[in-house]
Design a protein around this motif. Structure first.
Motif, PDB file in Angstrom:
ATOM      1  N   GLY A   1      -4.385   1.214   3.144  1.00 59.71           N
ATOM      2  CA  GLY A   1      -3.093   1.536   3.757  1.00 59.71           C
ATOM      3  C   GLY A   1      -3.267   2.600   4.823  1.00 59.71           C
ATOM      4  O   GLY A   1      -4.318   2.679   5.479  1.00 59.71           O
ATOM      5  N   ASP A   2      -2.257   3.441   4.989  1.00 58.08           N
ATOM      6  CA  ASP A   2      -2.269   4.385   6.111  1.00 58.08           C
ATOM      7  C   ASP A   2      -2.824   5.754   5.745  1.00 58.08           C
ATOM      8  O   ASP A   2      -2.649   6.714   6.512  1.00 58.08           O
ATOM      9  CB  ASP A   2      -0.859   4.535   6.686  1.00 58.08           C
ATOM     10  CG  ASP A   2      -0.392   3.274   7.409  1.00 58.08           C
ATOM     11  OD1 ASP A   2      -1.176   2.304   7.470  1.00 58.08           O
ATOM     12  OD2 ASP A   2       0.751   3.267   7.892  1.00 58.08           O
ATOM     13  N   VAL A   3      -3.499   5.881   4.601  1.00 56.67           N
ATOM     14  CA  VAL A   3      -4.176   7.162   4.372  1.00 56.67           C
ATOM     15  C   VAL A   3      -5.311   7.335   5.370  1.00 56.67           C
ATOM     16  O   VAL A   3      -5.761   8.447   5.642  1.00 56.67           O
ATOM     17  CB  VAL A   3      -4.686   7.334   2.916  1.00 56.67           C
ATOM     18  CG1 VAL A   3      -3.526   7.373   1.943  1.00 56.67           C
ATOM     19  CG2 VAL A   3      -5.683   6.274   2.522  1.00 56.67           C
TER      20      VAL A   3
ATOM     21  N   GLY B   1      -4.580   0.682   7.269  1.00 54.87           N
ATOM     22  CA  GLY B   1      -3.310  -0.024   7.400  1.00 54.87           C
ATOM     23  C   GLY B   1      -3.013  -0.508   8.808  1.00 54.87           C
ATOM     24  O   GLY B   1      -2.123  -1.333   9.018  1.00 54.87           O
ATOM     25  N   HIS B   2      -3.746   0.031   9.790  1.00 61.99           N
ATOM     26  CA  HIS B   2      -3.613  -0.396  11.183  1.00 61.99           C
ATOM     27  C   HIS B   2      -5.009  -0.425  11.791  1.00 61.99           C
ATOM     28  O   HIS B   2      -5.852   0.410  11.470  1.00 61.99           O
ATOM     29  CB  HIS B   2      -2.728   0.575  11.978  1.00 61.99           C
ATOM     30  CG  HIS B   2      -1.348   0.692  11.415  1.00 61.99           C
ATOM     31  ND1 HIS B   2      -0.297  -0.074  11.865  1.00 61.99           N
ATOM     32  CD2 HIS B   2      -0.853   1.457  10.413  1.00 61.99           C
ATOM     33  CE1 HIS B   2       0.785   0.237  11.178  1.00 61.99           C
ATOM     34  NE2 HIS B   2       0.484   1.160  10.289  1.00 61.99           N
ATOM     35  N   GLY B   3      -5.226  -1.392  12.677  1.00 61.95           N
ATOM     36  CA  GLY B   3      -6.484  -1.421  13.418  1.00 61.95           C
ATOM     37  C   GLY B   3      -7.599  -2.145  12.690  1.00 61.95           C
ATOM     38  O   GLY B   3      -7.355  -2.935  11.775  1.00 61.95           O
TER      39      GLY B   3
ATOM     40  N   TYR C   1       8.236   1.089   6.444  1.00 60.26           N
ATOM     41  CA  TYR C   1       8.835  -0.194   6.809  1.00 60.26           C
ATOM     42  C   TYR C   1       7.827  -1.232   7.281  1.00 60.26           C
ATOM     43  O   TYR C   1       7.967  -2.424   7.006  1.00 60.26           O
ATOM     44  CB  TYR C   1       9.881   0.022   7.917  1.00 60.26           C
ATOM     45  CG  TYR C   1       9.267   0.321   9.268  1.00 60.26           C
ATOM     46  CD1 TYR C   1       8.970   1.620   9.655  1.00 60.26           C
ATOM     47  CD2 TYR C   1       8.942  -0.715  10.142  1.00 60.26           C
ATOM     48  CE1 TYR C   1       8.370   1.891  10.864  1.00 60.26           C
ATOM     49  CE2 TYR C   1       8.341  -0.455  11.369  1.00 60.26           C
ATOM     50  CZ  TYR C   1       8.062   0.853  11.720  1.00 60.26           C
ATOM     51  OH  TYR C   1       7.450   1.101  12.912  1.00 60.26           O
ATOM     52  N   ASP C   2       6.777  -0.762   7.986  1.00 63.46           N
ATOM     53  CA  ASP C   2       5.841  -1.725   8.574  1.00 63.46           C
ATOM     54  C   ASP C   2       4.929  -2.367   7.535  1.00 63.46           C
ATOM     55  O   ASP C   2       4.124  -3.236   7.865  1.00 63.46           O
ATOM     56  CB  ASP C   2       5.027  -1.081   9.707  1.00 63.46           C
ATOM     57  CG  ASP C   2       4.427   0.261   9.342  1.00 63.46           C
ATOM     58  OD1 ASP C   2       5.058   1.015   8.599  1.00 63.46           O
ATOM     59  OD2 ASP C   2       3.304   0.548   9.797  1.00 63.46           O
ATOM     60  N   HIS C   3       5.083  -1.947   6.272  1.00 57.22           N
ATOM     61  CA  HIS C   3       4.283  -2.521   5.184  1.00 57.22           C
ATOM     62  C   HIS C   3       5.148  -3.192   4.120  1.00 57.22           C
ATOM     63  O   HIS C   3       4.623  -3.902   3.266  1.00 57.22           O
ATOM     64  CB  HIS C   3       3.416  -1.425   4.554  1.00 57.22           C
ATOM     65  CG  HIS C   3       2.534  -0.741   5.562  1.00 57.22           C
ATOM     66  ND1 HIS C   3       1.215  -1.074   5.756  1.00 57.22           N
ATOM     67  CD2 HIS C   3       2.820   0.216   6.495  1.00 57.22           C
ATOM     68  CE1 HIS C   3       0.705  -0.348   6.744  1.00 57.22           C
ATOM     69  NE2 HIS C   3       1.672   0.447   7.213  1.00 57.22           N
ATOM     70  N   THR C   4       6.474  -2.936   4.148  1.00 46.17           N
ATOM     71  CA  THR C   4       7.337  -3.451   3.065  1.00 46.17           C
ATOM     72  C   THR C   4       8.549  -4.254   3.520  1.00 46.17           C
ATOM     73  O   THR C   4       9.182  -4.905   2.692  1.00 46.17           O
ATOM     74  CB  THR C   4       7.893  -2.288   2.211  1.00 46.17           C
ATOM     75  OG1 THR C   4       8.688  -1.436   3.058  1.00 46.17           O
ATOM     76  CG2 THR C   4       6.785  -1.483   1.555  1.00 46.17           C
TER      77      THR C   4
ATOM     78  N   THR D   1       0.824  -1.219   0.000  1.00 48.51           N
ATOM     79  CA  THR D   1       0.000   0.000   0.000  1.00 48.51           C
ATOM     80  C   THR D   1       0.854   1.263   0.000  1.00 48.51           C
ATOM     81  O   THR D   1       0.412   2.313  -0.443  1.00 48.51           O
ATOM     82  CB  THR D   1      -0.933   0.052   1.219  1.00 48.51           C
ATOM     83  OG1 THR D   1      -0.128  -0.023   2.421  1.00 48.51           O
ATOM     84  CG2 THR D   1      -1.940  -1.100   1.195  1.00 48.51           C
ATOM     85  N   HIS D   2       2.074   1.178   0.558  1.00 49.07           N
ATOM     86  CA  HIS D   2       3.012   2.297   0.539  1.00 49.07           C
ATOM     87  C   HIS D   2       4.352   1.790   1.067  1.00 49.07           C
ATOM     88  O   HIS D   2       4.484   0.602   1.387  1.00 49.07           O
ATOM     89  CB  HIS D   2       2.503   3.499   1.336  1.00 49.07           C
ATOM     90  CG  HIS D   2       2.301   3.255   2.802  1.00 49.07           C
ATOM     91  ND1 HIS D   2       1.346   2.389   3.304  1.00 49.07           N
ATOM     92  CD2 HIS D   2       2.933   3.765   3.901  1.00 49.07           C
ATOM     93  CE1 HIS D   2       1.396   2.393   4.620  1.00 49.07           C
ATOM     94  NE2 HIS D   2       2.359   3.208   5.015  1.00 49.07           N
ATOM     95  N   ALA D   3       5.331   2.697   1.132  1.00 50.30           N
ATOM     96  CA  ALA D   3       6.713   2.269   1.341  1.00 50.30           C
ATOM     97  C   ALA D   3       7.121   2.063   2.792  1.00 50.30           C
ATOM     98  O   ALA D   3       8.131   1.417   3.052  1.00 50.30           O
ATOM     99  CB  ALA D   3       7.669   3.293   0.704  1.00 50.30           C
TER     100      ALA D   3
HETATM  101 ZN   LIG Z   1       1.810   1.791   8.808  1.00 53.31          ZN
END
Ligand SMILES: [Zn+2]
Length: 282
Positions: free
Chosen positions: A175-177, A215-217, A68-71, A64-66
């Motif tokens: 993701g985290d948007v 992206g979280h929760g 660290y917690d996603h890639t 979803t994006h770069a």
């Molecule tokens: Zn995140």
């Protein structure tokens, strides 16, 4: 944390410590699509083992994006499995995640608890420049690259209802948007002033009964997204106000006027917002 939760037919979410990252899996006739790979190779290994519970092989991965917690689990993805990501994602890895990892390895990072000894930063193999579709076999999934917001490499996965009656809602993996329980994190490479506009445009396409997976929760609704968009917009307005008043970043953060979040969480919101206003944000 708890196991897979099916939020729509053949659409599963699962949450992973330590930062409550939410991973999504979409099952098609030809295999499994995995959205995000976690924050370390060890976490990715756990995700891939857990994915076996879903009875299909991981054939596609999306970032979803770069951040660290996603890639940082990308290196665990099997050979021949394509990894899709926004075309600007590799540049963000170079600008922010590689230096973050280097600081950690040098012992000067502010994240000493990480498990990054064996991380090999691994960019997506398939850059996404425009909206496109992945066919999982009887289930087509949309890839929607966004304008700058949480980063300049955000990509949303849109999963339409399953074919036939009872196909369930559309699912948006954003993701985290958006974040739950929130607030969204103003992290490296964020665009605080453009972010609310980007989210508003996205939510224009989301129906009231759709499922939105942050992206979280926990999964949330369009209404939750709209409320968070309003907070993002209020923060952007306040950043513009302080800049127009000639205040430094420190003065803005120290101002008693109503920030929606503790100022400590808004340092990058103000710094990056000022850079956007002054044309320095890249
Ligand atoms: Zn995140």
């Amino acid at each position: 944390m708890a196991g897979w939760r099916e939020v729509a037919p053949d659409v599963f979410v699962r949450r992973y410590l330590p930062v409550d990252t939410t991973v999504t899996a979409v099952r098609g006739r030809d295999g499994l699509l995995l959205v995000d790979t976690g924050g370390s190779p060890a976490e990715a290994a756990r995700i891939l083992v857990d994915a076996q519970e879903l009875g299909a092989e991981v054939r596609w991965v999306v970032n979803t994006h770069a951040h660290y917690d996603h890639t940082f689990g990308n290196q665990q993805v099997g050979p021949g499995v394509p990894v899709h990501g926004h075309h600007l994602l590799p540049a963000h890895l170079d600008a922010h995640e590689r230096p973050r990892l280097a600081r950690w390895r040098a012992g000067v990072g502010d994240e000493p608890q990480r498990d990054w000894h064996d991380v090999v930063i691994t960019p997506p193999t398939e850059p996404v420049h425009e909206r496109s579709w992945l066919d999982l076999g009887g289930r087509a999934v949309g890839l929607v690259p966004l304008a700058p917001g949480h980063t300049d490499g955000d990509l949303v996965v849109r999963v339409p209802p399953a074919p036939g009656p009872g196909g369930g809602p559309t699912t948006w993996v954003v993701g985290d948007v958006l974040e739950e329980p929130g607030p969204p994190m103003y992290g490296s490479g964020c665009f605080p002033l453009r972010w609310p506009t980007t989210v508003a445009a996205l939510l224009d396409e989301v129906a009231p009964d759709d499922v939105v997976v942050p992206g979280h929760g926990r999964p949330v609704s369009r209404a939750f997204g709209l409320a968070q968009q309003a907070v993002l917009a209020a923060t952007a307005d306040l950043v513009r106000h302080h800049h127009a008043a000639g205040r430094t970043v420190e003065q803005a953060l120290a101002s008693p006027r109503g920030w929606a979040h503790p100022p400590g969480a808004l340092v990058l919101a103000v710094e990056r917002g000022y850079e956007e206003i002054e044309g320095r944000a890249t």
